[in-house]
Structure formats: C-alpha cells, structure tokens
Write a protein that holds these residues in place. Structure first.
Motif, mmCIF file in Angstrom:
data_model
loop_
_atom_site.group_PDB
_atom_site.id
_atom_site.type_symbol
_atom_site.label_atom_id
_atom_site.label_comp_id
_atom_site.label_asym_id
_atom_site.label_seq_id
_atom_site.Cartn_x
_atom_site.Cartn_y
_atom_site.Cartn_z
ATOM 1 N N VAL A 130 0.846 -1.188 0.000
ATOM 2 C CA VAL A 130 0.000 0.000 0.000
ATOM 3 C C VAL A 130 0.885 1.242 0.000
ATOM 4 C CG1 VAL A 130 -1.797 1.249 1.266
ATOM 5 C CG2 VAL A 130 -1.760 -1.255 1.301
ATOM 6 N N ASP A 131 0.631 2.154 -0.940
ATOM 7 C CA ASP A 131 1.338 3.434 -0.988
ATOM 8 C C ASP A 131 0.850 4.276 0.193
ATOM 9 O OD1 ASP A 131 1.833 6.249 -1.556
ATOM 10 O OD2 ASP A 131 2.388 5.606 -3.574
ATOM 11 N N THR A 132 1.781 4.700 1.066
ATOM 12 C CA THR A 132 1.373 5.434 2.266
ATOM 13 C C THR A 132 0.850 6.828 1.961
ATOM 14 O OG1 THR A 132 3.659 6.132 2.624
ATOM 15 C CG2 THR A 132 2.905 4.174 3.816
ATOM 16 N N SER A 133 1.278 7.426 0.867
ATOM 17 C CA SER A 133 0.806 8.784 0.559
ATOM 18 C C SER A 133 -0.606 8.782 -0.018
ATOM 19 C CB SER A 133 1.769 9.501 -0.383
ATOM 20 O OG SER A 133 1.855 8.820 -1.611
ATOM 21 N N THR A 134 -0.960 7.770 -0.811
ATOM 22 C CA THR A 134 -2.293 7.727 -1.423
ATOM 23 C C THR A 134 -3.246 6.777 -0.702
ATOM 24 O OG1 THR A 134 -1.697 5.935 -2.940
ATOM 25 C CG2 THR A 134 -1.310 8.209 -3.699
ATOM 26 N N LYS A 135 -2.703 5.922 0.193
ATOM 27 C CA LYS A 135 -3.496 4.897 0.905
ATOM 28 C C LYS A 135 -4.157 3.919 -0.069
ATOM 29 C CE LYS A 135 -2.823 6.872 4.919
ATOM 30 N NZ LYS A 135 -1.464 6.791 5.318
ATOM 31 N N GLN A 136 -3.522 3.710 -1.223
ATOM 32 C CA GLN A 136 -4.034 2.797 -2.240
ATOM 33 C C GLN A 136 -3.118 1.590 -2.387
ATOM 34 O OE1 GLN A 136 -6.912 3.278 -4.242
ATOM 35 N NE2 GLN A 136 -7.304 4.879 -2.741
ATOM 36 N N VAL A 137 -3.710 0.429 -2.626
ATOM 37 C CA VAL A 137 -2.920 -0.770 -2.924
ATOM 38 C C VAL A 137 -2.285 -0.572 -4.288
ATOM 39 C CG1 VAL A 137 -3.006 -3.251 -3.378
ATOM 40 C CG2 VAL A 137 -4.387 -2.275 -1.526
ATOM 41 N N VAL A 138 -0.964 -0.743 -4.373
ATOM 42 C CA VAL A 138 -0.273 -0.577 -5.658
ATOM 43 C C VAL A 138 0.225 -1.909 -6.215
ATOM 44 C CG1 VAL A 138 0.382 1.828 -5.277
ATOM 45 C CG2 VAL A 138 1.916 0.001 -4.505
ATOM 46 N N TRP A 139 0.276 -2.944 -5.360
ATOM 47 C CA TRP A 139 0.749 -4.260 -5.813
ATOM 48 C C TRP A 139 0.103 -5.309 -4.930
ATOM 49 C CZ3 TRP A 139 3.687 -8.251 -3.652
ATOM 50 C CH2 TRP A 139 4.246 -9.160 -4.549
ATOM 51 N N ARG A 140 -0.301 -6.417 -5.534
ATOM 52 C CA ARG A 140 -0.969 -7.496 -4.794
ATOM 53 C C ARG A 140 -0.519 -8.831 -5.352
ATOM 54 N NH1 ARG A 140 -5.605 -10.822 -4.885
ATOM 55 N NH2 ARG A 140 -6.706 -10.873 -2.901
ATOM 56 N N ALA A 141 -0.285 -9.777 -4.469
ATOM 57 C CA ALA A 141 0.050 -11.141 -4.884
ATOM 58 C C ALA A 141 -0.773 -12.117 -4.058
ATOM 59 C CB ALA A 141 1.540 -11.406 -4.680
ATOM 60 N N ALA A 142 -1.281 -13.153 -4.716
ATOM 61 C CA ALA A 142 -2.063 -14.186 -4.039
ATOM 62 C C ALA A 142 -1.520 -15.549 -4.434
ATOM 63 C CB ALA A 142 -3.539 -14.069 -4.420
#
Length: 176
Positions: A130-142
């Motif tokens: 999660v990008d701390t400045s935008t509070k958005q997930v930028v990368w995910r792995a499952a």
C-alpha cells in the motif's frame, strides 16, 4: 502410441511451469520511488501474530531486503505491507470407492459406493503493498498453493518461504 506419450509429456511439463502465484498492480504507480517499507498495523488481522504470521513476516522481510528496500517506522515508510491468510473450505474425496461387477460380452452388472467426502480448511496467502501517501494498494500477490491443517511446522515454513519468494520475484512489475 509414441505420439500420445510425447503429447502427455509436453502437457505435464507445461503444467509444471504454471505459476503458483497471481499478481496484480497499479499501472500508475512508479515503483522506482519506493525505497522504504513497514508492516501495516492490521497485517494478519489479529491481535496476536500467529506461528504462520511469524513465518510470513520473516519471509517478506527477507525478500524485501533482497530488493534493497529498507524497513522503516510506519510513519516514515513509502509502502505498508499488508498480508493475510485467507481461509477457504474445500471438499476432499478420500479413499477409494468399493465396487464389483460381472458380465460377458457387452453386458455387465456393477455395484459401487462413492468414496467418503470430508471438508478441509486451507489457507491462501495474500500480500498487498500500500502506498502510504495515497493509501491505495499498488501491488498485490495471491498464492495458488495452500496451507493445510495437516502440514508439519517445517513443511509450512518451507511452503511460505517458497510462495513469498515467488511473489516477490514478480516485484517490481515489468522486470520479468
């Protein structure tokens, strides 16, 4: 016959090359700007870190160190690492069905019973950055591989290490 064996071998070889993880990422994120990270306070979604949680955190920390990223306090980090083990139920057929039959020519009789079915709980590892400045997930792995209740501690650690290493082999995106 040789042709069928060759085709079977090719199919098995290709199945062995299938990835054990699935990744997704934000196409607008500039991954070169991230150099520090911290675990999100809610990582693992529990008030206590479980045995598997300790294994996951150690594996994530090792892989991010390999990427030359530095661990930092939460408020100074570029990325927060959020992870969870998503529990799923699966029906598993165990054993072999019993049966017998007799007959001649094109006619026969048979009797069989279905093998017993049991419910198995499995855990799928999901890691998000999660990008701390935008509070958005930028990368995910499952993970496509699962932890099960019956695994030994050593096999659980090995599986977590393998899965996390494969996840971060695809980070940052675009390098594979």
């Amino acid at each position: 016959m040789i042709r069928i064996l060759l085709m079977s071998f090719v199919v098995l070889a290709m199945a062995g090359c299938a990835s054990n993880v699935v990744t997704d990422y934000s196409s607008t994120a500039v991954f070169g700007n991230y150099s520090t990270w911290a675990f999100a306070p809610e990582a693992g979604e529990s008030s206590f870190v479980s045995l598997d949680g300790t294994r996951v955190q150690a594996a994530v920390e090792r892989e991010l160190n390999r990427k030359a990223m530095r661990k930092a306090p939460d408020n100074d980090a570029d990325l927060l690492v959020n992870w969870q083990i998503v529990e799923e139920d699966r029906l598993d057929r165990t054993g072999v069905g019993l049966g017998f039959g007799f007959g001649s020519g094109n006619f026969g009789w048979a009797l069989s019973s279905a093998p017993p079915i049991r419910e198995v709980k499995e855990g799928k590892l999901v890691v998000e950055l999660v990008d701390t400045s935008t509070k958005q997930v930028v990368w995910r792995a499952a993970s496509r591989r699962y932890l099960t209740e019956s695994q030994s501690p050593e096999s659980r650690r090995e599986l977590i290490d393998e899965v996390v290493a494969e996840m971060f082999s695809k980070y940052p995106p675009g390098l594979d």
